[in-house]
Motif scaffolding. Structure first.
Motif, PDB file in Angstrom:
ATOM      1  N   LEU A 212      -1.585   7.357   4.243  1.00 40.44           N
ATOM      2  CA  LEU A 212      -2.497   6.683   3.301  1.00 40.44           C
ATOM      3  C   LEU A 212      -3.646   7.596   2.884  1.00 40.44           C
ATOM      4  O   LEU A 212      -4.162   7.493   1.773  1.00 40.44           O
ATOM      5  N   ASP A 213      -4.054   8.497   3.785  1.00 42.73           N
ATOM      6  CA  ASP A 213      -5.199   9.359   3.499  1.00 42.73           C
ATOM      7  C   ASP A 213      -4.827  10.623   2.736  1.00 42.73           C
ATOM      8  O   ASP A 213      -5.719  11.409   2.412  1.00 42.73           O
TER       9      ASP A 213
ATOM     10  N   LYS B 172       2.093   1.790  -3.502  1.00 40.79           N
ATOM     11  CA  LYS B 172       1.030   2.272  -4.399  1.00 40.79           C
ATOM     12  C   LYS B 172       0.675   3.713  -4.099  1.00 40.79           C
ATOM     13  O   LYS B 172       0.486   4.522  -5.003  1.00 40.79           O
ATOM     14  N   LYS B 173       0.576   4.020  -2.811  1.00 38.44           N
ATOM     15  CA  LYS B 173       0.188   5.383  -2.439  1.00 38.44           C
ATOM     16  C   LYS B 173       1.246   6.381  -2.903  1.00 38.44           C
ATOM     17  O   LYS B 173       0.918   7.445  -3.422  1.00 38.44           O
ATOM     18  N   THR B 174       2.518   6.020  -2.713  1.00 34.34           N
ATOM     19  CA  THR B 174       3.595   6.934  -3.100  1.00 34.34           C
ATOM     20  C   THR B 174       3.468   7.294  -4.577  1.00 34.34           C
ATOM     21  O   THR B 174       3.657   8.437  -4.972  1.00 34.34           O
TER      22      THR B 174
ATOM     23  N   GLU C  13       0.872   7.571  -6.298  1.00 29.44           N
ATOM     24  CA  GLU C  13      -0.283   8.429  -6.594  1.00 29.44           C
ATOM     25  C   GLU C  13      -0.003   9.887  -6.313  1.00 29.44           C
ATOM     26  O   GLU C  13      -0.723  10.760  -6.769  1.00 29.44           O
TER      27      GLU C  13
ATOM     28  N   LYS D 106      -4.337  13.271   0.113  1.00 25.58           N
ATOM     29  CA  LYS D 106      -5.020  13.421  -1.169  1.00 25.58           C
ATOM     30  C   LYS D 106      -4.054  14.062  -2.142  1.00 25.58           C
ATOM     31  O   LYS D 106      -3.272  14.905  -1.763  1.00 25.58           O
TER      32      LYS D 106
ATOM     33  N   ARG E 173       0.828  -1.216   0.000  1.00 29.03           N
ATOM     34  CA  ARG E 173       0.000   0.000   0.000  1.00 29.03           C
ATOM     35  C   ARG E 173       0.853   1.253   0.000  1.00 29.03           C
ATOM     36  O   ARG E 173       0.507   2.245  -0.641  1.00 29.03           O
TER      37      ARG E 173
END
Ligand code: ATP
Length: 610
Positions: A341-342, A124-126, A128, A344, A121
């Protein structure tokens, strides 16, 4: 720099703050359960059984002793009940061992799965997030803390579950003790309060220390890397830097060591003082039980049950509070993880976006674009006006730091312009979905990545879904001249590249560059951007690479950044940048006639080749 006491205070998290971090625990458990529900419920079941066992074992122990005393006094001995009780105690001991093993097994398996899940996760988050977020040092620290605590989170899971388990143990034992002697509860409170005080006193401080040191830890990691890595080894040896780096590392680590040593000593010192009070209370309780037994109020079995229960209760309660501190501390890291993770990224929050045109009709236009990097006051580029027409090959030239790469980053929407706007076919690029928009481009950056993976993967990274499409990979390799590199490799496409792994082969700068260019060809992009793509190629290879590039990308839009004017002149038009502004723009002939910076630099380089 947060090396002083002052900054530690600034980062200090209060006990209340630690409590607040517990609000992330339910989400944490939801995630763990999702990873593997079966294992999760098996773990909870084993813990529930394990929680009830201590009091049952103590009760059976008490019954055994009472039975023994009864049988000693009896004239006619009947040992049946005694054997039964001993057998039950044996069975319970085996069950307790089995449950403990089941708990550590499921803890371990769940922990492994959860830490894989979180690492995935984070990766993946990085991907985005926006570049400005990734380049921000505060953000980087957050990412660092989120990443570092992967193992900590596994410990947190088992700590919280153990806490719940112990809570059941404590209540069942308490019920037993209250049934016999309610007064013992007061002594119990006296024996554990000191531990609680100690924990409150030091709660949050060690976390604050670690947190205030995130930057320095990053610096330490970096110094360790610079001091002991194959990439830096040549210069470190040649310039004799190892002592300097080792000292810098040691000085910084020593400061941290001294701060945490002081804290650990205080904690241990106060811990022993409070422990004396606690132990005093325990022996007070013990005396009370002994006196009541001598007075005939308690049986010998009651004595063993009560002293055993009391002892366990005390250690369980102490453990409960100590663990509570550990849990709140780790939960603060959980906060970092979930906040990460949150996060935006700007495009996510915006409304409906326009679909991208299938083919670029008119091209891109920079209108009065100006840009300052986040947290910087200086304009890097300003009043930029130019068109990149559909199908055109435009070259950027200019001195180091003139702003060429920055314009590319703006075109790619890694950053939004501070003023002005960029249009695609007369529509502001902001109107398009960011990730779809970025799919338009095939880019090779100056500092392209040398993936220490196989050669095939290095090329296929341009369009990873096509990794199984050998024709496409072959064609990309041919276009970029990477096929020459491949034929030199003992394992061909399956050659592991880089020195990090077994049988890996390192490449020369120019060979890496050919592979990187193949990556750009791999993607059937509308716009190709080559930021100094040939700086490591020899003169012949460079000319060849560019001639091919122009031929192979006929009809495609492209931007080329290069310091070599022999390369640049084959572009349709050339834009000359100086100090963040467009100085001149036109074809090679036009700029030569202009007789300004371009003509001057071109002649300078041409003389060098004569
Ligand atoms: N992430 C960043 N944050 C703050 N400033 C930056 C950042 N990246 C670049 N800069 C600054 O912006 C200016 C322009 O940099 P840019 O990389 O666009 O120049 P360039 O023309 O591509 O130079 P070169 O020919 O050396 O590659 C430089 O002064 C640089 O210090």
């Amino acid at each position: 720099m947060p090396r002083s006491k002052k900054s530690l205070e600034a980062n200090k998290v209060s006990f209340k703050g630690s409590f607040a971090s517990l609000k992330f625990v339910p989400r944490f458990f939801k995630e763990i359960r999702k990873v593997n529900p079966l294992l999760f419920y098996a773990n909870v079941l084993a813990r529930t059984i394990n929680a009830i066992l201590p009091v049952v074992i103590l009760i059976v122990g008490k019954l055994i002793i009472d039975e023994v005393v009864l049988q000693i006094a009896a004239e006619e001995k009947d040992l049946d009940r005694l054997w039964l009780l001993v057998a039950a105690e044996f069975g319970l001991a085996i069950l307790s061992d089995l449950m403990s093993r089941a708990i550590s097994l499921t803890d371990g398996l769940l922990g492994d799965q959860y830490s894989i899940d979180t690492s995935v996760r984070i990766i993946k988050k990085t991907s985005e997030l926006n570049l400005d977020q990734l380049e921000d040092s505060e953000f980087y620290d957050k990412l660092e803390r989120a990443r570092q605590q992967t193992t900590g989170r596994v410990g947190l899971m088992s700590n919280i579950l153990t806490q719940a388990e112990d809570l059941v143990v404590i209540f069942t034992l308490l019920a037993g003790v209250v049934a016999f002697e309610p007064w013992l509860i007061i002594l119990l409170v006296v024996s554990v309060v000191p531990t609680i005080i100690n924990e409150i006193k030091f709660s949050g401080t060690s976390y604050s220390l670690a947190r205030s040191w995130t930057q320095e830890r990053r610096e330490l990691d970096y110094l360790r890397y610079v001091g002991a890595s194959d990439v830096t080894a040549k210069e470190v040896k040649l310039f004799g830097l190892s002592d300097y780096l080792a000292n810098r590392f040691k000085n910084l680590s020593d400061t941290y060591y001294l701060m945490s040593k002081k804290l650990a000593k205080q904690r241990a010192g106060w811990g022993s003082v409070f422990n004396v009070i606690g132990t005093g209370a325990y022996y007070g309780a013990y005396l009370l039980i002994v006196f009541r037994t001598v007075a005939g109020i308690f049986t010998l079995g009651d004595l063993t049950f009560l002293s055993g229960s009391f002892n366990r209760l005390r250690s369980k309660l102490q453990g409960f509070f100590t663990r509570f501190t550990a849990i709140t501390e780790s939960a603060l890291y959980l906060q970092d993880y979930f906040e990460f993770l949150d996060l935006k990224y700007s495009d996510e929050t915006s409304e409906e976006k326009l679909p991208l045109p299938k083919k670029i009709k008119k091209g891109f236009e920079f209108k009065n674009v100006g840009f300052k990097y986040p947290k910087s006051e200086a304009w890097v580029v300003r009043n930029i006006n130019f068109e990149l027409k559909a199908g055109e090959k435009l070259a950027f030239v200019g001195e180091n730091g003139a702003g060429k790469t920055t314009l590319i980053k703006l075109l790619l929407r890694f950053y939004e312009p501070t003023e002005g706007e960029i249009l695609l076919d007369d529509i502001p690029v902001k109107e398009y979905n960011q990730s779809q928009y970025q799919q338009y481009f095939g880019v090779i950056f100056q500092d392209f990545v040398k993936f220490e993976l196989t050669l095939r993967e290095n090329i296929a990274m341009g369009e990873i879904e096509e990794i199984g499409n050998q024709n496409r990979i072959d064609s990309a390799a041919q276009k970029s001249l990477a096929n020459e590199v491949i034929s030199d490799m003992p394992r061909g496409y399956d050659q592991q590249l880089g020195k990090r792994f077994k049988q890996g082969k390192d490449l020369s700068g120019g060979q890496w560059q050919k592979i990187a260019i193949a990556r750009a060809y791999m993607k059937d992009a509308e716009v190709l951007i080559l930021d100094e793509p040939t700086s490591a190629l020899d003169a012949r290879a460079e000319t060849e690479a560019f001639d091919r590039f122009i031929k192979l990308t006929e009809g495609k839009t492209a931007v080329i950044i290069s310091h070599r004017f022999s390369t640049v002149r084959i572009a349709d038009r050339i834009m000359v940048l100086k100090n963040g502004a467009v100085l001149e723009i036109g074809t090679h002939q036009e700029l030569m006639q202009n007789d300004m910076l371009y003509a001057e630099l071109f002649n300078l380089q041409a003389q060098g080749y004569q």
